[in-house]
Write an enzyme that holds these catalytic residues in place. Sequence first.
Site, PDB file in Angstrom:
ATOM      1  N   ASN A   1       0.860  -1.180   0.000  1.00 58.01           N
ATOM      2  CA  ASN A   1       0.000   0.000   0.000  1.00 58.01           C
ATOM      3  C   ASN A   1       0.893   1.225   0.000  1.00 58.01           C
ATOM      4  OD1 ASN A   1      -2.866  -1.134   0.449  1.00 58.01           O
ATOM      5  ND2 ASN A   1      -1.581  -2.217   1.947  1.00 58.01           N
ATOM      6  N   GLU A   2       1.095   1.757  -1.190  1.00 61.37           N
ATOM      7  CA  GLU A   2       2.016   2.870  -1.355  1.00 61.37           C
ATOM      8  C   GLU A   2       1.331   4.180  -0.956  1.00 61.37           C
ATOM      9  OE1 GLU A   2       4.958   2.253  -1.763  1.00 61.37           O
ATOM     10  OE2 GLU A   2       5.431   0.834  -3.344  1.00 61.37           O
ATOM     11  N   PRO A   3       2.096   5.279  -0.836  1.00 63.61           N
ATOM     12  CA  PRO A   3       1.489   6.573  -0.513  1.00 63.61           C
ATOM     13  C   PRO A   3       0.308   6.854  -1.442  1.00 63.61           C
ATOM     14  CG  PRO A   3       3.856   6.761  -0.484  1.00 63.61           C
ATOM     15  CD  PRO A   3       3.556   5.366  -0.937  1.00 63.61           C
TER      16      PRO A   3
END
Length: 642
Positions: free
Chosen positions: A172-174
């Site tokens: 879950n990236e920025p």
Amino acid sequence: MNQNKSKVIKYKPPGSFEETRFEKLHNIIYNNSDEGSLSIALSIAQLIKEKQSQKKNCVLGLATGSSPLSVYRELIRMHKEEGLSFKNVITFNLDEYFPLSKNDINSYDYFMNENLFNHIDIPKENINIPNGEISFEKVRKSCNDYEKKIIKAGGIDLQILGIGRTGHIGFNEPGSHFNSQTRLVKLDDVTRFDAAKSFQGIENVPREAITMGIQTILGAKRIILMAWGSNKALILKKAIEGKTTSLIPTSYLQHHKNTTLVLDNESSSELTRVKTPWLVGAYEWNIENSARAVIWLCEKTGKSILKLTDSDYKENGMVDLLNASGSSYDLNIKMFNKLQHTITGWPGGKPDSDDSKRPERKSPHPKKVIIFSPHPDDDVISMGGTFDRLVSHGNEVNVAYQTSGNIAVSNEDASKFLEVTHDMFPDKIKKEYEEIINKFKSKGNKNPDPNIIRKLKSSIRKRESLGATRYIGIPDNQVHFLNLPFYETGTVSKNPISRNDIEITKNLIKKIKPHQIYAAGDLADPHGTHRVCLEIIFKAIKSLKKEPFMKDCWVWLYRGAWHEWETYEIDMAVPMSPDQVLRKRNAIFFHQSQKDGVMYQGNDQREFWVRAEQRNAETAKKYRNLGLSDYEAIEAFKRYHF
Ligand code: F6R
């Protein structure tokens, strides 16, 4: 954390509630990743046993990456030696690259089998890992099914997490949404960069991945996130002390009621209570931490030491220190002298001189020295100027290259040397040449290098190193290629340290009986080669401690290409003139296979010689800004007391 009685691990509890007032996420700081990992493994084992006694399944959410490796190693040990059974365990892995075959050595499926599942008694049907092999059209359904399966299993009892440098959990990236569930995501460039090493180049890293969502993770009953090494320190500070933001997905954990972050000294180093403890509550001052605080105050106020005033101290939580010292005038002078005495142009000690205010002893002179270099180039990159001075002052300098560094030579470079040799003796080595060329063709870029190719690559690095050591002026018999076995896997992941690694290192120390040992004190990446090499040296030193010659042996730690000691940590600062900086550059240039877009550049695009020069210039600037002498460049060392 739960702790097995037989193995109580010490951690530093916060002294008071006040100390954690900046923090919004519960965290525990251990001395090192081994101790932290052990405590996590014990928590997992305890939960599994608890569930066993209730005749229930234990549902674990698992992570991959370098962080959980030692947790998995400990769980395997508990299974083999203590009979811990995983028969009641159901696992759900966080993520998988997409698209990627399960058989690819970089797939998380492969990783989990290699590092855990193949060594324990978990039923195969209890293992769940997002499927990176399916067609794009099937991804959505497969993700929905994954969610349903977690619910059907009763939800996750304990979710294990690492944290990426982007602040990601799972993948879950920025920008990830609080309500996100298992889905296909695009990987951030920083994340792909970090994976580039294992994939042998960023171009081979998949652009997408399937990951559990933030909501899926927050659905776990208990969450333990682990983070080791200084690489993670800045992002952790933001996640722990900042507001919840989608820009730092880890900060979403602030909404979970039962989360603990398990940290080590390095990864926690940016937290306010660790970095500037005098700002959070009562603080016990001593000479070491006073210097640290005074340097911090200089940086904050933009003043040099001797210009700091009483009000500067009072306004920045240092009134106790000021009171104990009498006045800012006395305190400033004391601190100025302490730092001034770290500077020396004689790293091997200056013979026939007063050494009471120098970092090294004057005698014996000349000294016998071993410079341990994890890869065949760290010696000149990290301490080329000091190396040169030690030699020119007449010390007997030995260099020990700990690993062969063979995986960092590209196939193109290796083939070039092979072809040159073939051009010279086409008839004599025809058969061998063809055999090796065929090996290059059949292995492609991905698989581990076969022995013969590793040998060729090792030899290239060996010859480059000898070019540099001859340039600095030491005879070849003072250059030792240890080829430590832990490194010789032909891939990025290495073997655990063996007795052999330690014996080889001990034997060299026993043979030379050095007065000085220099070693790479890198702690940024807990599983990186530098850290392992340091551990081997520490183990060797520990077991030689009682040898009479060790009483005269001082150990100095330098930092590798990635980062420098904090100014307050420096015990010896060796200045370099502009000419010496150029000589150091020339020595680094001998390592041609490591120039121009090398394989393991890390997240820093600068070439090694540029990094080294900028870093040494930066240290000199820091000294200058504190009001000390103005040098072109400085190499820095911290003394290790064993
Ligand atoms: C792995 C995962 C990632 C890693 C993170 C840290 O399954 O989901 O979030 O936990 O990238 O990786 P390491 O531990 O290699 O620093």
